[in-house]
Design a protein around this motif. Structure first.
Motif, PDB file in Angstrom:
ATOM      1  N   ILE A 187      47.968  54.760  39.686  1.00 21.03           N
ATOM      2  CA  ILE A 187      49.057  53.776  39.743  1.00 21.03           C
ATOM      3  C   ILE A 187      50.220  54.225  38.857  1.00 21.03           C
ATOM      4  N   GLY A 188      51.400  54.183  39.423  1.00 24.82           N
ATOM      5  CA  GLY A 188      52.609  54.438  38.650  1.00 24.82           C
ATOM      6  C   GLY A 188      53.507  53.221  38.734  1.00 24.82           C
ATOM      7  N   SER A 189      54.248  52.955  37.678  1.00 27.59           N
ATOM      8  CA  SER A 189      55.139  51.800  37.702  1.00 27.59           C
ATOM      9  C   SER A 189      56.273  52.064  36.719  1.00 27.59           C
ATOM     10  N   ASP A 190      57.494  51.771  37.167  1.00 24.69           N
ATOM     11  CA  ASP A 190      58.642  52.044  36.300  1.00 24.69           C
ATOM     12  C   ASP A 190      58.808  50.947  35.260  1.00 24.69           C
ATOM     13  N   ILE A 191      59.024  51.373  34.021  1.00 22.80           N
ATOM     14  CA  ILE A 191      59.458  50.450  32.971  1.00 22.80           C
ATOM     15  C   ILE A 191      60.742  51.046  32.388  1.00 22.80           C
ATOM     16  N   PRO A 192      61.560  50.256  31.697  1.00 21.64           N
ATOM     17  CA  PRO A 192      62.842  50.802  31.242  1.00 21.64           C
ATOM     18  C   PRO A 192      62.655  52.026  30.329  1.00 21.64           C
ATOM     19  N   GLU A 193      63.336  53.102  30.662  1.00 18.57           N
ATOM     20  CA  GLU A 193      63.307  54.330  29.856  1.00 18.57           C
ATOM     21  C   GLU A 193      64.701  54.940  29.861  1.00 18.57           C
ATOM     22  N   LYS A 194      65.022  55.654  28.787  1.00 16.69           N
ATOM     23  CA  LYS A 194      66.326  56.325  28.710  1.00 16.69           C
ATOM     24  C   LYS A 194      66.134  57.828  28.791  1.00 16.69           C
ATOM     25  N   TYR A 195      67.149  58.507  29.290  1.00 12.29           N
ATOM     26  CA  TYR A 195      67.096  59.961  29.397  1.00 12.29           C
ATOM     27  C   TYR A 195      66.799  60.613  28.046  1.00 12.29           C
ATOM     28  N   ASP A 196      65.924  61.617  28.098  1.00  9.77           N
ATOM     29  CA  ASP A 196      65.618  62.491  26.965  1.00  9.77           C
ATOM     30  C   ASP A 196      64.988  61.782  25.770  1.00  9.77           C
ATOM     31  N   GLU A 197      64.472  60.595  26.002  1.00  8.40           N
ATOM     32  CA  GLU A 197      63.679  59.966  24.944  1.00  8.40           C
ATOM     33  C   GLU A 197      62.220  60.368  25.147  1.00  8.40           C
ATOM     34  N   PRO A 198      61.476  60.571  24.059  1.00  8.06           N
ATOM     35  CA  PRO A 198      60.099  61.047  24.202  1.00  8.06           C
ATOM     36  C   PRO A 198      59.228  60.055  24.972  1.00  8.06           C
ATOM     37  N   ALA A 199      58.304  60.614  25.758  1.00  8.22           N
ATOM     38  CA  ALA A 199      57.388  59.773  26.527  1.00  8.22           C
ATOM     39  C   ALA A 199      56.258  59.323  25.618  1.00  8.22           C
ATOM     40  N   VAL A 200      56.180  58.033  25.371  1.00  3.92           N
ATOM     41  CA  VAL A 200      55.077  57.503  24.561  1.00  3.92           C
ATOM     42  C   VAL A 200      54.402  56.372  25.339  1.00  3.92           C
ATOM     43  N   ASN A 201      53.125  56.156  25.053  1.00  2.00           N
ATOM     44  CA  ASN A 201      52.384  55.107  25.739  1.00  2.00           C
ATOM     45  C   ASN A 201      52.933  53.743  25.355  1.00  2.00           C
TER      46      ASN A 201
END
Lengths: 94, 376
Positions: B255-269
């Motif tokens: 399952i994938g689901s979009d949550i708000p993220e900004k460009y070039d910010e580190p991917a954290v859980n």
């Protein structure tokens, strides 16, 4: 390896039913690190998340490649630490 | 070290390109990967494959990839199957939008169609269709086994004496006469041609040559459950929540689901992801609540301004080729990209003419590609 035991009959990963022979063949084919072996064999991807098999395979890999145990044991643990039912993530409103 | 072709990046794009070059008789190839094979976007991806896009470039490139996927599956020994994609639509305005999308697909020969909730239940019997107004079904779309596709490619290459070096990071690329020199953490590699297929790192590497590739990482979140017998055949997208679900070949539900993220910010859980994924998909599949989540991981889409990849030789030095910025669609198009890069390397032009629109200089020239929908 232990003499006199058929590696096809030694289970290394109980969740995904992976044998010692599977592990040895994969290493033989050139997949010589734990991250890649994990994905080829599915060790560490079953219900127990590698609690038994990752250490065993790391040991086999270290012996086969002559690397130290610390060098080969790298896969990252992903959350959750143990499996959690989907419903527990839903939160308050349902 | 000297070689004819150096490929920077051991993901699906780099490895399939090596397989394709080998097929054409090019045997002197070296692949370097900064971490382990597949460690970037490749092994994190959803493995969906479709041609139902909203630009001529994507549609025609993906159609070619779909023609090639069965050949790769046979040759390398992995599963690929056309199990379909299903977009479930819950808002009137989405239905109107997708009517136009389907019309566009038909104009380019993609067999998608608008279907009713009843037909959705025929395709996915265990789905709760409450709230679904209509859906779009693409029976040409499908999925493949990512681990076997990529690792069997590595085994195939190694058998043919092509070296794949893991833990080898490219640091600097420079052109010296007709040769390209790449400095790495493990020494220097000289090559006639270099393919940079290293996600966002491609941009960092080429900056030294004065080439600006506008690639930004966008964090993405996915989870996977325990494995079951086949229960969900197509990849299903809930359009209104930007979420998707599929059952991989092994049986796990992804399952994938979009949550708000900004460009070039580190991917954290983030707990927010788990909550959203659980809410969206237990509504459609009430039984899913009782299913155990095994793992949650993050990864990046390497996004470009027009959400299309950057593929082809540099205008500044045609011996350096790029294949990066796939914006979430690298795995599905890999066989077609491998073919196009091989054709460039052998001095020709890609069979699919739309590849020429994806070249690195398009941003400088203002020739961006427009797509209405980026997904999956």
């Amino acid at each position: 390896m232990i003499v006199g035991i058929d590696p096809r009959k030694v289970i290394v990963c109980r969740c995904e039913n992976v044998t010692l022979a599977d592990v040895l063949n994969a290493i033989e084919s050139g997949l010589d690190n734990l991250e890649v072996l994990k994905r080829k064999l599915r060790i560490g991807m079953g219900q127990c998340q590698g609690q038994t098999c990752l250490l065993l395979v790391a040991g086999i890999l270290a012996r086969k490649t002559g690397k130290s145990f610390d060098e080969v044991l790298i896969p990252r643990n992903r959350p959750p630490i143990s499996p959690v039912k989907v419903k527990y993530f839903i939160g308050d409103e349902r | 070290m000297k070689t004819d072709v150096l490929i920077i990046g051991g993901g699906v794009t780099g490895l399939f390109t090596a397989v394709s070059l080998l097929e054409q008789g090019c045997r002197n190839i070296v692949i370097i990967e900064k971490s382990y094979i597949g460690s970037g976007g490749t092994f994190r991806c959803a493995t969906g494959i479709r041609a139902s896009f909203t630009s001529r470039e994507h549609v025609n490139v993906m159609k070619r990839a779909i023609d090639l996927w069965p050949e790769y599956a046979r040759k390398l020994g992995f599963l690929y199957r056309r199990d379909g994609y299903l977009w479930v639509l819950t808002r009137e305005r989405d239905v109107e939008f997708f009517k136009q999308v389907v019309e566009f697909h038909h104009s380019l020969g993609v067999p998608s169609r608008m279907i009713s909730p009843e037909e959705v239940r025929e395709i996915v019997p265990s789905i709760n269709t409450n709230g679904i107004l209509a859906a779009v079904y693409d029976p040409l779309a499908g999925k493949a086994q990512v681990f076997n596709a990529v690792l069997n490619a590595v085994i195939h290459l190694k058998r043919n004496n092509i070296n794949v070096y893991e833990g080898m990071r490219a640091l600097k690329i420079s052109g010296e006469g007709s040769r390209i020199v790449v400095e790495t953490n493990k020494g220097r590699v000289e090559a006639d041609k270099v393919i940079v297929a290293a996600g966002k790192d491609s941009a960092n590497l080429l900056k030294g040559l004065g080439v600006e590739l506008p690639i930004h990482n966008l964090a993405k979140h996915v989870l996977i459950t325990e494995a079951f017998k086949p229960v969900i055949k197509p990849l299903i997208i809930d359009w209104s929540s930007s979420s998707y679900i599929l059952q991989v070949f092994h049986g796990n539900i992804y399952i994938g689901s979009d949550i708000p993220e900004k460009y070039d910010e580190p991917a954290v859980n983030k707990y927010m992801f788990l909550e959203k994924a659980a809410k969206v998909w237990t509504r459609y599949f009430p039984w899913l609540g009782e299913v155990y989540v095994l793992r949650y991981w993050t990864g990046y889409y390497d996004m470009t301004p027009d959400h299309h990849p950057i593929i082809g030789p540099l205008e500044e030095n045609e011996n350096i080729l790029v294949a990066a910025g796939f914006s979430g669609h690298g795995f599905m198009m890999a066989p077609a990209v491998a073919e196009a890069l091989t054709q460039y390397i052998l001095g020709g032009k890609p069979t699919i003419p739309e590849f020429e629109n994806l070249k690195p200089d398009r941003f400088k020239k203002g020739k961006l590609i427009k797509e209405i929908a980026v997904f999956g």
